[in-house]
Design a protein around this motif. Sequence first.
Motif, PDB file in Angstrom:
ATOM      1  N   LEU A   1       0.983  -1.179   0.272  1.00 43.35           N
ATOM      2  CA  LEU A   1      -0.034  -0.168   0.123  1.00 43.35           C
ATOM      3  C   LEU A   1       0.633   1.396  -0.449  1.00 43.35           C
ATOM      4  CD1 LEU A   1      -2.881  -1.121   2.410  1.00 43.35           C
ATOM      5  CD2 LEU A   1      -2.766  -0.620   0.094  1.00 43.35           C
ATOM      6  N   LYS A   2       1.910   0.956   0.099  1.00 44.56           N
ATOM      7  CA  LYS A   2       3.173   2.878  -0.038  1.00 44.56           C
ATOM      8  C   LYS A   2       3.299   2.786  -1.172  1.00 44.56           C
ATOM      9  CE  LYS A   2       2.594   2.759   4.690  1.00 44.56           C
ATOM     10  NZ  LYS A   2       1.453   4.218   4.508  1.00 44.56           N
ATOM     11  N   SER A   3       3.955   1.340  -1.981  1.00 45.71           N
ATOM     12  CA  SER A   3       4.649   1.743  -3.661  1.00 45.71           C
ATOM     13  C   SER A   3       3.719   3.012  -4.700  1.00 45.71           C
ATOM     14  CB  SER A   3       4.229   0.700  -4.611  1.00 45.71           C
ATOM     15  OG  SER A   3       3.335   0.120  -4.868  1.00 45.71           O
ATOM     16  N   ARG A   4       2.949   3.146  -4.348  1.00 48.23           N
ATOM     17  CA  ARG A   4       1.830   4.260  -5.073  1.00 48.23           C
ATOM     18  C   ARG A   4       1.963   5.897  -4.639  1.00 48.23           C
ATOM     19  NH1 ARG A   4      -2.535   1.271  -9.314  1.00 48.23           N
ATOM     20  NH2 ARG A   4      -2.889   3.918  -8.757  1.00 48.23           N
ATOM     21  N   TRP A   5       1.608   5.306  -3.020  1.00 48.63           N
ATOM     22  CA  TRP A   5       1.441   6.457  -2.279  1.00 48.63           C
ATOM     23  C   TRP A   5       2.727   7.851  -2.026  1.00 48.63           C
ATOM     24  CZ3 TRP A   5      -2.380   8.262   0.171  1.00 48.63           C
ATOM     25  CH2 TRP A   5      -1.961   9.394   1.665  1.00 48.63           C
ATOM     26  N   ASP A   6       1.989   8.874  -2.393  1.00 49.25           N
ATOM     27  CA  ASP A   6       2.492  10.312  -2.184  1.00 49.25           C
ATOM     28  C   ASP A   6       2.811  11.210  -1.395  1.00 49.25           C
ATOM     29  OD1 ASP A   6       4.499  12.176  -2.309  1.00 49.25           O
ATOM     30  OD2 ASP A   6       3.677  12.585  -5.109  1.00 49.25           O
ATOM     31  N   ASP A   7       3.238  10.695  -0.046  1.00 53.65           N
ATOM     32  CA  ASP A   7       3.238  11.731   1.373  1.00 53.65           C
ATOM     33  C   ASP A   7       2.973  12.483   1.148  1.00 53.65           C
ATOM     34  OD1 ASP A   7       2.565  10.749   4.100  1.00 53.65           O
ATOM     35  OD2 ASP A   7       4.712  11.590   4.375  1.00 53.65           O
ATOM     36  N   ARG A   8       3.522  13.326  -0.255  1.00 52.45           N
ATOM     37  CA  ARG A   8       4.021  14.711  -0.124  1.00 52.45           C
ATOM     38  C   ARG A   8       2.800  15.765  -0.580  1.00 52.45           C
ATOM     39  NH1 ARG A   8       5.755  16.370  -4.013  1.00 52.45           N
ATOM     40  NH2 ARG A   8       5.458  13.942  -5.758  1.00 52.45           N
ATOM     41  N   VAL A   9       1.311  14.530  -1.018  1.00 55.45           N
ATOM     42  CA  VAL A   9       0.463  15.511  -1.529  1.00 55.45           C
ATOM     43  C   VAL A   9      -0.442  14.400  -0.989  1.00 55.45           C
ATOM     44  CG1 VAL A   9      -1.157  15.542  -3.583  1.00 55.45           C
ATOM     45  CG2 VAL A   9       1.510  15.482  -3.635  1.00 55.45           C
ATOM     46  N   GLY A  10      -0.516  12.950  -0.584  1.00 49.03           N
ATOM     47  CA  GLY A  10      -1.926  12.534   0.490  1.00 49.03           C
ATOM     48  C   GLY A  10      -2.540  11.969  -0.735  1.00 49.03           C
ATOM     49  N   LEU A  11      -2.503  11.597  -1.797  1.00 51.69           N
ATOM     50  CA  LEU A  11      -2.618  10.421  -2.817  1.00 51.69           C
ATOM     51  C   LEU A  11      -2.179   8.986  -3.651  1.00 51.69           C
ATOM     52  CD1 LEU A  11      -4.339  13.854  -4.709  1.00 51.69           C
ATOM     53  CD2 LEU A  11      -5.641  11.943  -3.212  1.00 51.69           C
ATOM     54  N   PHE A  12      -2.699   8.559  -4.378  1.00 50.70           N
ATOM     55  CA  PHE A  12      -1.526   7.250  -4.683  1.00 50.70           C
ATOM     56  C   PHE A  12      -1.605   8.195  -6.278  1.00 50.70           C
ATOM     57  CE2 PHE A  12      -3.878   5.317  -1.118  1.00 50.70           C
ATOM     58  CZ  PHE A  12      -2.979   4.618  -1.206  1.00 50.70           C
ATOM     59  N   LEU A  13      -0.753   7.895  -6.459  1.00 47.10           N
ATOM     60  CA  LEU A  13      -0.312   7.980  -8.091  1.00 47.10           C
ATOM     61  C   LEU A  13      -1.352   7.018  -9.103  1.00 47.10           C
ATOM     62  CD1 LEU A  13       3.456   8.617  -7.204  1.00 47.10           C
ATOM     63  CD2 LEU A  13       2.013  10.929  -7.784  1.00 47.10           C
ATOM     64  N   ILE A  14      -0.752   7.909  -9.946  1.00 44.94           N
ATOM     65  CA  ILE A  14      -1.446   7.097 -11.193  1.00 44.94           C
ATOM     66  C   ILE A  14      -0.022   5.376 -11.810  1.00 44.94           C
ATOM     67  CG2 ILE A  14      -2.917   8.021 -12.807  1.00 44.94           C
ATOM     68  CD1 ILE A  14      -1.267   8.931 -13.915  1.00 44.94           C
ATOM     69  N   PRO A  15      -0.418   4.169 -11.520  1.00 46.59           N
ATOM     70  CA  PRO A  15       0.608   3.320 -12.479  1.00 46.59           C
ATOM     71  C   PRO A  15       1.209   4.153 -12.777  1.00 46.59           C
ATOM     72  CG  PRO A  15      -1.401   2.189 -12.653  1.00 46.59           C
ATOM     73  CD  PRO A  15      -1.828   3.707 -12.728  1.00 46.59           C
ATOM     74  N   PRO A  16       3.206   3.679 -12.202  1.00 47.40           N
ATOM     75  CA  PRO A  16       4.164   3.923 -13.765  1.00 47.40           C
ATOM     76  C   PRO A  16       4.316   3.451 -15.533  1.00 47.40           C
ATOM     77  CG  PRO A  16       4.940   2.591 -11.477  1.00 47.40           C
ATOM     78  CD  PRO A  16       2.760   2.234 -11.486  1.00 47.40           C
ATOM     79  N   GLY A  17       4.101   4.279 -16.080  1.00 49.15           N
ATOM     80  CA  GLY A  17       3.904   4.072 -17.088  1.00 49.15           C
ATOM     81  C   GLY A  17       2.873   4.417 -17.608  1.00 49.15           C
ATOM     82  N   GLU A  18       1.311   4.698 -16.895  1.00 52.10           N
ATOM     83  CA  GLU A  18       0.241   5.201 -17.513  1.00 52.10           C
ATOM     84  C   GLU A  18       0.514   6.465 -17.637  1.00 52.10           C
ATOM     85  OE1 GLU A  18      -3.461   5.690 -14.801  1.00 52.10           O
ATOM     86  OE2 GLU A  18      -2.851   3.490 -15.411  1.00 52.10           O
ATOM     87  N   LYS A  19      -0.673   7.214 -18.693  1.00 51.49           N
ATOM     88  CA  LYS A  19      -0.764   8.338 -18.750  1.00 51.49           C
ATOM     89  C   LYS A  19      -2.221   9.217 -18.131  1.00 51.49           C
ATOM     90  CE  LYS A  19       3.215   8.559 -21.859  1.00 51.49           C
ATOM     91  NZ  LYS A  19       4.301   9.271 -23.211  1.00 51.49           N
ATOM     92  N   GLY A  20      -1.794  10.501 -18.227  1.00 49.43           N
ATOM     93  CA  GLY A  20      -3.234  11.238 -18.213  1.00 49.43           C
ATOM     94  C   GLY A  20      -3.810  11.121 -19.015  1.00 49.43           C
TER      95      GLY A  20
END
Length: 287
Positions: A6-25
């Motif tokens: 549960l930590k690999s995609r978590w960004d503690d600076r923002v307080g949200l989870f990131l999209i998967p690596p390689g995925e684009k908006g």
Amino acid sequence: MTNMDLKSRWDDRVGLFLIPPGEKGHTADCFGQEALHSLPDSVSFMVYAAISGRLNEVDSLRILKNITHCQFRDTGRRGLIKWYHEDRELTDGNAPFFICMGLIPLRKYFSKELGSECGSLIDGILAEVLPYFMDHCQQSSCFYPNSFLGDSVFAWLINEMCGDEKNDAFLLDILNGSVKYWTEEGWGWGEHMSDVYAMVCNYQMSMLILMSERLPEETRTSYIEALRQLLDIEDHFSGKPRVPAIRSYAFTKTPTAYPFRLAINEWAPGKSIAIGNLPPIGPILKR
């Protein structure tokens, strides 16, 4: 039960989870960008954590505060929620659906585990998004069941949780009229023949059938019949593709099928759970 990191995609600076690596908006504001913070994905991680008894490992309070801050409040877009934290004005209008698909069962079944502060934030988000779904119920067409089901079902469930009973008659007319059309007139313009859209429709109807406490039994019975129709179609194709041209870009290979019964199975030990914009609520519906 699965043991996802549960930590690999978590960004503690923002307080949200990131999209998967390689995925684009995919939104107009963030198209082609990477390392974006997804609000639907973050709610999906909350759902996974709640079901697996690991809510203490997810900062639900910060996620919910971010969602609150990313909710539009101007007259024309009241209730709309950004898909990405980085979106400015041009976001994906489907974000409220995916976010509320997770927040509704979280509020209904995990209020004690979440605590009063998180519960109050969810109530505020749902109360603010209710007019958004109510407006869409009046503007949309039942020819497109995937979208219209989400608007009408979530308007009903949210109104039941934090709305006004005076809205019930209006929403019941929509629920009853649309399910009569779908079951008697062949479901509109073909979305029910899409593996992806049919699965989403099954989730929506299951949430209405299982989570509503005020739904009249006659209406509930009608939606059970509608769900049975879509499951009969799924059984008929036995996992083979139906109409790949509808919501599929698999032009050179057989598209992936999404059998609903498999989607709601209990998670097997060691099974990998894909966390994305569609919350993994299957075990909640199964129990």
